[in-house]
Design a protein around this motif. Structure first.
Motif, short mmCIF file in Angstrom:
data_model
loop_
_atom_site.label_atom_id
_atom_site.label_comp_id
_atom_site.label_asym_id
_atom_site.label_seq_id
_atom_site.Cartn_x
_atom_site.Cartn_y
_atom_site.Cartn_z
N ALA A 604 11.11 -13.35 -4.78
CA ALA A 604 11.04 -11.94 -4.40
C ALA A 604 9.80 -11.26 -4.96
O ALA A 604 9.14 -10.46 -4.28
N ARG A 605 9.46 -11.58 -6.19
CA ARG A 605 8.26 -10.99 -6.80
C ARG A 605 6.99 -11.44 -6.09
O ARG A 605 6.08 -10.65 -5.83
N VAL A 606 6.93 -12.74 -5.78
CA VAL A 606 5.75 -13.27 -5.09
C VAL A 606 5.65 -12.67 -3.69
O VAL A 606 4.56 -12.26 -3.26
N LEU A 607 6.77 -12.59 -2.99
CA LEU A 607 6.74 -12.03 -1.64
C LEU A 607 6.32 -10.57 -1.66
O LEU A 607 5.53 -10.12 -0.82
N GLY A 608 6.84 -9.81 -2.63
CA GLY A 608 6.45 -8.40 -2.74
C GLY A 608 4.96 -8.26 -2.97
O GLY A 608 4.29 -7.40 -2.36
N ASP A 609 4.41 -9.09 -3.84
CA ASP A 609 2.97 -9.04 -4.12
C ASP A 609 2.16 -9.39 -2.88
O ASP A 609 1.18 -8.71 -2.54
N LEU A 610 2.54 -10.46 -2.18
CA LEU A 610 1.81 -10.86 -0.98
C LEU A 610 1.88 -9.79 0.11
O LEU A 610 0.89 -9.52 0.79
N ALA A 611 3.07 -9.20 0.26
CA ALA A 611 3.24 -8.18 1.30
C ALA A 611 2.36 -6.97 1.03
O ALA A 611 1.63 -6.50 1.91
N VAL A 612 2.40 -6.46 -0.20
CA VAL A 612 1.72 -5.20 -0.52
C VAL A 612 0.23 -5.40 -0.77
O VAL A 612 -0.58 -4.56 -0.37
N ASN A 613 -0.16 -6.51 -1.41
CA ASN A 613 -1.55 -6.67 -1.83
C ASN A 613 -2.38 -7.61 -0.97
O ASN A 613 -3.60 -7.69 -1.16
N HIS A 614 -1.74 -8.32 -0.05
CA HIS A 614 -2.49 -9.22 0.82
C HIS A 614 -2.33 -8.86 2.29
O HIS A 614 -3.32 -8.66 2.99
N VAL A 615 -1.10 -8.78 2.74
CA VAL A 615 -0.84 -8.60 4.18
C VAL A 615 -1.12 -7.17 4.64
O VAL A 615 -1.86 -6.96 5.61
N ILE A 616 -0.53 -6.21 3.97
CA ILE A 616 -0.69 -4.80 4.40
C ILE A 616 -2.15 -4.37 4.41
O ILE A 616 -2.62 -3.77 5.39
N PRO A 617 -2.95 -4.64 3.36
CA PRO A 617 -4.36 -4.24 3.40
C PRO A 617 -5.13 -4.85 4.57
O PRO A 617 -5.95 -4.17 5.20
N VAL A 618 -4.86 -6.12 4.88
CA VAL A 618 -5.54 -6.76 6.01
C VAL A 618 -5.09 -6.13 7.32
O VAL A 618 -5.91 -5.90 8.23
N ALA A 619 -3.81 -5.85 7.44
CA ALA A 619 -3.31 -5.22 8.68
C ALA A 619 -3.93 -3.84 8.86
O ALA A 619 -4.30 -3.46 9.99
N ILE A 620 -4.05 -3.07 7.78
CA ILE A 620 -4.68 -1.73 7.86
C ILE A 620 -6.14 -1.86 8.26
O ILE A 620 -6.66 -1.07 9.08
N ARG A 621 -6.82 -2.86 7.70
CA ARG A 621 -8.23 -3.08 8.04
C ARG A 621 -8.38 -3.39 9.52
O ARG A 621 -9.29 -2.89 10.19
N TYR A 622 -7.48 -4.21 10.05
CA TYR A 622 -7.55 -4.53 11.47
C TYR A 622 -7.19 -3.31 12.31
O TYR A 622 -7.79 -3.08 13.37
N GLN A 623 -6.24 -2.53 11.85
CA GLN A 623 -5.91 -1.28 12.54
C GLN A 623 -7.14 -0.38 12.63
O GLN A 623 -7.37 0.28 13.66
#
Length: 729
Positions: A604-623
């Motif tokens: 859960a900790r790893v997934l939370g980190d990946l979601a907030v610090n890896h996936v979301i920033p990249v998705a916002i950049r593509y947006q």
């Protein structure tokens, strides 16, 4: 991060097979080179010491300190002759792995120097810190003392210039803190119980041995790709990742040509195994891409389990030499097969008879049916604890999916054996058995030798299947210590055989002849255990409903599955066989619940980190890229046309926003659920809370991240994708 992804992909693509130095000798010449087996014992020990040690091993007798001192001296000399500089007691704590503390052979010589010594006392017993290993509350942190003690039945070996001595591990107050101690107890119990029953058919039987043949499945991933996936590094599985367009649907990987890099790795591993006395025999591609299997020749269960644990350590080391990382997790990738470790289990007498193999005479077939029926009864009575023995946070991802046995224990017998069991159940004993002075014993099951060995089918959906001369416990997970399943199975069968013998002896005492008594009891057993027998499709929903009607354990929550260990029938079984005390069972369940919680917590900790610090920033950049394109389209084209051309990007932006909002919302919910669960002091309730409140959030987060992966520009996505992880080799 996206630059890292393409860098590691390029690095993985450029890999070539690493040459393997093949020994000049044939395998039979270097097999067991680094094992203190009987050949080495005979060479390095005085004859009287050798004879005493072999006698102790074969007949399970204690060694005197004088003999231990002599063994230690010979073992030390052999180890030094083979380059060893240290020794260690090698044991199996409740972590599913192994533990070791290395000590040099040196001691003060009294003259300011050192001398290489190794005494019987150091060989037989050590005192590692017991407080730092999982113990379920048996030991407090300030109560550190524990003991490791030499297991003479499993030979010492040299690994990386260290003499490794297989040992048990117990607390200062005598409770087991490992897997080997209860495994040895279970094996001793089934030996005594099965010997008593086997002597009905052959009075010359003195011992019955339990045999195990494991089938180790695993995945290989290029080391560079692995290092770019924090979830693989931290948890052993991918916590996100959309399925590759091609995975295993073409069924072209199973038994396919082995890739050159992988074949070099396999050859290197096989040579290392043989030097360490692990009888590696079979290697092949498994069903899923980049999934493989290694299987050895069957061995005595205790030794086979030691060899599997040694292999799991060895395979990781050899994989790194070939720029791979090995994944032993039961479900490292979603959407394709997970990995198991089928445990092929059998019993055999010291006279050379396999008790689950049909014989050539009616008497031998009666023995065969006797042991088959008793196994059925044992598995039925303790189906819950057998399931608990293979349950874990990691195996929970695999069981019940359409590539693994269901989370319901049943036995597959095959058409022919099922028909014989049905006939034995329905017919009167006098119709089955015909005694005369000339003919001896005559059974109406003479067809067994001809039909069972050749025609027993295989049911891949069964968790526990009869496969000709053994039972295959297929529900065991790839990362598990086989001892967990073997303890439960051998103890359950031992209890059942003891009860069977007591009942048969009572019938004989009441005037029945031996064969009538045995068959009468078999009939009762077959009727009793009928609910466990199922030869159909274990994946079907109909079976789940039918299993519940039969009264089988259908629990799917892993923390609740562990409750079976503390049921009255389980406690009575383990106590009567001398395998566990109630205190040990309670402690082990505490460890199981705690381990479950910790593994889900880390994920859960790893997934939370990946979601907030890896996936979301990249998705916002593509947006932002899409948003910029929308403004440019509307600026470049007239209103109506510009709106029409920009609509695709606007729809994508909107869908991405919805996915991101859900990810953030579920991540916050997951964090709060974790915090709430962490406040629970009871380990069982805490594990249940993690299962019921944290895991569902993780599933939702993954779903929406995988959707974003399909939408974000491939050049921007930061993590290696499934197609790269699974098809670059």
């Amino acid at each position: 991060m996206s630059k890292l992804r393409f860098k590691v992909v390029e690095e993985a693509f450029d890999r070539k097979a690493i040459p393997v130095e093949i020994p000049a000798e044939r395998p039979e010449q270097y097999y067991g080179k680094y094992v203190f087996n009987r050949q080495k014992m005979f060479e390095y020990l005085p004859k009287t010491t050798y004879d005493a040690l072999v006698e102790a091993i074969d007949n399970k007798k204690p060694l005197s300190r004088e003999v231990a001192d002599s063994v230690a001296a010979g073992m030390k000399q052999w180890a030094i002759d083979n380059g060893a500089r240290h020794y260690t007691h090698w044991f199996h704590p409740l972590t599913d792995g192994t533990a070791e503390k290395h000590d040099a052979f040196v001691e003060h010589d009294g003259k300011g120097g050192v001398v290489e010594q190794f005494t019987g006392k150091l060989l037989v017993q050590q005192e590692p810190d017991a407080s730092s290993f999982p113990n379920g509350g048996i030991r407090n942190t300030f109560e550190a003392r524990g003991y490791s003690a030499w297991d003479i039945s499993s030979p010492a070996f040299i690994l990386d210039k260290t003499l490794c001595i297989p040992t048990i591990f117990i607390s200062y107050t005598g409770e087991s803190l490992d897997y080997k101690t209860p495994l040895l107890r279970a094996l001793n119990s089934v030996d005594k119980a099965a010997t008593g029953v086997a002597q009905y058919f052959d009075p010359n039987v003195k011992h019955v041995n339990s045999y195990l043949g494991w089938e180790q499945e695993y995945f290989l991933v290029d080391e560079a790709l692995y290092s770019a996936r924090p979830d693989l590094v931290m948890t052993g599985r991918t916590l996100m990742g959309h399925e590759s367009a091609k995975n295993q649907q073409l069924e072209d990987h199973y038994f396919g040509a082995i890739p050159s890099r992988v074949e070099a790795f396999m050859l290197d591993l096989e040579i290392e195994c043989h030097r360490l006395g692990i009888p590696a025999k079979t290697r092949h591609n498994e069903v899923a891409p980049n999934q493989f299997e290694l299987a050895p020749i069957f061995e005595e269960t205790n030794l086979a389990n030691d060899h599997n644990l040694l292999l799991m350590s060895l395979i990781a080391e050899v994989a790194r030499r070939h720029n791979f990382r090995v994944l032993l997790h039961e479900k490292p990738f979603s959407g394709i097969n997970g990995s198991g470790k089928h445990n092929n289990w059998s019993l055999g007498t010291d006279t050379g008879v396999l008790l689950f193999a049909p014989g050539k005479t009616p008497e031998a077939n009666l023995q065969f049916i006797t042991f088959i029926a008793n196994v059925m009864a044992a598995v039925y009575r303790h189906n819950g604890v057998l399931k608990a023995s293979i349950a874990s946070a990691t195996n929970g991802h695999r069981l019940g999916a359409n590539e693994a046995p269901p989370a319901i224990i049943s036995i597959f017998m095959g058409t022919q054996l099922s028909e014989i069991l049905d006939k034995l159940e329905k017919d009167d004993v006098d119709e089955i058995i015909n005694l005369s002075a000339k003919k001896g014993l005559k059974l109406n099951v003479d067809q067994i030798p001809e039909i069972i060995i050749d025609n027993t089918d295989r049911n891949r959906t069964s968790p526990f299947a009869f496969t000709g001369n053994r039972f295959e416990f297929r529900a065991v997970g790839s990362s598990a210590n086989c001892a967990s399943a073997m303890i439960a199975l051998n103890a359950a069968v031992a209890e059942q055989l003891m009860e069977f013998k007591a009942n048969v002896d009572a019938r004989i005492a009441n005037g029945q002849d031996k064969n009538h008594a045995i068959l009468s009891e078999i009939k009762e057993i077959i009727k009793y255990s009928k609910p466990i027998h199922f030869d159909g499709n274990g994946y079907s929903d109909e079976w789940k409903e039918e299993a519940a009607r039969r009264g089988l354990d259908c629990e799917t929550s892993v923390p609740k599955i562990f409750d079976a260990y503390l049921s009255k029938s389980s406690i009575d079984m383990f106590k009567s066989t001398g395998v566990f005390t109630e205190v040990e069972l309670e402690a082990r369940n505490e460890v199981k619940w705690e381990m479950y919680t910790k593994k889900i917590q880390i994920e859960a900790r790893v997934l939370g980190d990946l979601a907030v610090n890896h996936v979301i920033p990249v998705a916002i950049r593509y947006q932002s890229v899409l948003t910029d394109n929308v403004f440019k389209l509307k600026t470049l084209f007239p209103n109506e046309k510009g709106d029409k051309l920009a609509q695709l990007d606007l729809d994508t932006i909107e869908r991405m926003s919805a996915h991101m909002a859900t990810i953030m919302e579920e991540t916050k919910k997951m964090v709060n659920a974790r915090k709430a669960a962490n406040r629970i002091e009871n380990e069982r309730e805490k594990a249940i809370a993690y299962h019921d409140t944290v895991v569902p959030c993780m599933d939702v987060i993954r779903y929406h991240i995988d959707k974003l992966e399909l939408m974000v520009d491939d050049e921007m996505w930061p993590l290696p994708k499934y197609r790269e992880l699974l098809f670059i080799r």
